[in-house]
Write an enzyme that holds these catalytic residues in place. Structure first.
Site, PDB file in Angstrom:
ATOM      1  N   ASP A  72      -0.026   4.319   1.229  1.00 34.83           N
ATOM      2  CA  ASP A  72      -0.224   5.272   2.319  1.00 34.83           C
ATOM      3  C   ASP A  72       0.560   4.886   3.567  1.00 34.83           C
ATOM      4  O   ASP A  72       0.912   3.718   3.776  1.00 34.83           O
ATOM      5  CB  ASP A  72      -1.710   5.414   2.659  1.00 34.83           C
ATOM      6  N   ASP A  94       6.430  -0.219   6.765  1.00 32.94           N
ATOM      7  CA  ASP A  94       4.975  -0.258   6.582  1.00 32.94           C
ATOM      8  C   ASP A  94       4.529   0.904   5.717  1.00 32.94           C
ATOM      9  O   ASP A  94       4.225   1.975   6.233  1.00 32.94           O
ATOM     10  CB  ASP A  94       4.315  -0.221   7.957  1.00 32.94           C
ATOM     11  N   HIS A 133       4.176   2.024  13.112  1.00 31.94           N
ATOM     12  CA  HIS A 133       3.121   2.930  13.584  1.00 31.94           C
ATOM     13  C   HIS A 133       3.597   3.764  14.770  1.00 31.94           C
ATOM     14  O   HIS A 133       2.778   4.392  15.447  1.00 31.94           O
ATOM     15  CB  HIS A 133       1.850   2.163  13.970  1.00 31.94           C
ATOM     16  N   GLU A 149      -4.996   1.730   3.005  1.00 24.72           N
ATOM     17  CA  GLU A 149      -4.977   0.539   3.856  1.00 24.72           C
ATOM     18  C   GLU A 149      -5.018   0.898   5.330  1.00 24.72           C
ATOM     19  O   GLU A 149      -5.614   0.181   6.143  1.00 24.72           O
ATOM     20  CB  GLU A 149      -3.720  -0.297   3.551  1.00 24.72           C
ATOM     21  N   GLU A 150      -4.376   1.997   5.695  1.00 27.58           N
ATOM     22  CA  GLU A 150      -4.283   2.365   7.104  1.00 27.58           C
ATOM     23  C   GLU A 150      -5.595   2.906   7.673  1.00 27.58           C
ATOM     24  O   GLU A 150      -5.707   3.109   8.883  1.00 27.58           O
ATOM     25  CB  GLU A 150      -3.176   3.406   7.300  1.00 27.58           C
ATOM     26  N   HIS A 197       0.830  -1.204   0.000  1.00 27.54           N
ATOM     27  CA  HIS A 197       0.000   0.000   0.000  1.00 27.54           C
ATOM     28  C   HIS A 197       0.859   1.247   0.000  1.00 27.54           C
ATOM     29  O   HIS A 197       1.965   1.282   0.542  1.00 27.54           O
ATOM     30  CB  HIS A 197      -1.014   0.000   1.153  1.00 27.54           C
ATOM     31  N   ASP A 225       0.654 -10.329   0.605  1.00 30.36           N
ATOM     32  CA  ASP A 225       0.594  -8.951   1.083  1.00 30.36           C
ATOM     33  C   ASP A 225       1.533  -8.820   2.271  1.00 30.36           C
ATOM     34  O   ASP A 225       2.161  -9.792   2.702  1.00 30.36           O
ATOM     35  CB  ASP A 225      -0.848  -8.626   1.484  1.00 30.36           C
TER      36      ASP A 225
END
Length: 442
Positions: A78, A112, A417, A146-147, A76, A172
């Protein structure tokens, strides 16, 4: 001429930050990111067909010799927001810190999930430049949210479903190559998610008439809400070993010392004791043996001297395989045991189906791990603890897996994160070879 690391760093510098409120998203950054991909990967954009889905998601098709049973590589675009003051190095400068094997790129999205996205493109670019034609079609699916909502990935699945496409393998982001995660197991393990937990948000609401804080009622709304949260905390979901976790323990059992090997090989007898131990070994191990619930947001009165007419709490629940949104909601209702606390499911998706850890698709992953990342690595099934865009692909494929091909330390995983997200340069470069091996075996 730029290097893979140069291209990676350039893309990390583009802050494609997603927000739950999409009116806050700077879509110009996503346009900048797409333009950079086209410029940095000319052979990919010459050979593969690219289309924009849902406004910002990217779907590439690499036409192979056979359109049936394609491979789908996911990532992804984002990244999550940052609190810049918490970072040791600027989160969007992609600085390389350290030397030799310790040299690491510090940036939001390094793992990520731009780490995977760019590694996929590096593998595809090199093969396209060489004139390689895959045996079967290869799709690259890069969602844009996705987030938050995952709407981009859902739209991509809708496109593929409408075209009658049923992938033979979807991979994924997910588990990584890790050391020492399973107690007593010292060999490095490639944790490949064969399923992921469900996710839901349960809002709790307590109400009262309001008034001045100088004359509170016996049980104000805030106290009623706090009591409900405390009951959920003091009565966690029961522990158990779900099928993916059982498969993981069975796979790594031969690599564990005695008596731990016997414990893993006799789960029918040792399961209750093992889950009790796992639950005390930290958040990760606790989360693989039970559904988890935690209050994440609270709201009350608008002023410090005002009684809250409405007190609210958001409870984030991650569902272990076998639980459902409905069953978790009903259990929360029983545990809270207060009819004056309202429960509302705002968002919810059940756990994903479980993909097989035997057969051709699994062998392709394990072979790529061994050839690209190390023959000493044990590839094992794993229950992914977080949600990913891959859950939407289970409607069109029975072989959906979640694996990030990077050898990560505990501190590197903890930075996801959070602040100081980073990836070692050598580790990232090896990840490219994993995707190359998968494409070559397509």
């Amino acid at each position: 001429m730029t290097s893979p690391v140069d291209r990676f760093r350039e893309l990390l510098r583009i802050p494609t930050v997603s927000h739950a409120d999409e009116s806050e998203v700077d879509w110009a950054r996503f346009e900048e990111f797409r333009a950079a991909l086209e410029r940095l990967y000319p052979h990919t954009h010459r050979v593969l067909d690219r289309e924009l889905v849902d406004g910002h998601s990217l779907l590439y098709r690499w036409t192979g010799k056979d359109a049936a049973a394609p491979l789908v590589l996911m990532a992804h675009q984002d990244v999550v927001p940052i609190v810049e003051s918490e970072w040791e190095h600027p989160p969007f400068e992609a600085l390389i810190v350290g030397e030799g094997a310790d040299a690491a790129i510090h940036a939001r999205g390094a793992i990520d999930d731009k780490g995977s996205l760019v590694a996929i493109l590096e593998a595809v670019e090199a093969l396209a430049e060489e004139g390689f034609v895959p045996e079967h079609d290869v799709y690259l699916a890069f969602g844009h949210n996705e987030e938050t909502a995952g709407g981009g990935a859902q739209a991509i699945v809708g496109v593929l479903k409408g075209r009658g496409i049923h992938p033979s393998l979807v991979i994924d982001e997910g588990g990584a190559v890790v050391d020492g995660v399973i107690p007593g197991v010292t060999v490095p393990t490639a944790m490949v998610g064969v399923a992921e937990r469900g996710v839901m948000t349960l809002w709790l609401t307590a109400r009262e008439g309001g008034g001045h804080a100088s004359t509170p009622p016996a049980v104000p709304a805030t106290a009623r809400l706090a009591r409900a949260i405390d009951r959920l905390h003091r009565h966690p979901f029961p522990r158990r070993i779900a099928a993916p976790v059982r498969a993981m323990l069975t796979t790594i059992a031969p690599h564990a010392p005695q008596p731990l090997r016997a414990v893993f090989q006799n789960l029918a007898l040792t399961g209750p004791l093992l889950t009790a131990v796992f639950a005390k070994l930290g958040p990760e191990m606790n989360a693989i043996v039970r559904t988890t619930a935690v209050a994440t947001q609270l709201s009350g009165a608008p002023g410090e001297n005002v009684l809250a007419t409405t007190a609210k709490a958001a409870v984030n629940i991650r569902l272990l395989t076998g639980d459902t949104v409905a069953s978790a909601t009903e259990r929360a209702r029983r545990v809270i045991a207060d009819p004056e606390v309202e429960l509302e499911v705002r968002h919810g998706s059940d756990p994903s189906p479980v993909s097989p850890w035997k057969g051709e698709a699994w062998r392709r992953i394990a072979t790529a791990v061994g050839s690209a990342l190390g023959e000493d690595i044990v590839t094992t099934p794993y229950l992914q603890l977080g949600a990913s865009d891959s859950r939407f692909f289970t409607t069109i494929s029975n072989h959906v897996y979640r694996f990030t091909p990077f050898h990560l330390t505990r501190s590197e995983r903890d930075a996801l994160h959070s602040h100081n997200e980073r990836i070692r340069v050598d580790v990232w470069l090896r990840g490219i070879e994993f995707y190359r091996a998968l494409v070559l075996a397509s």
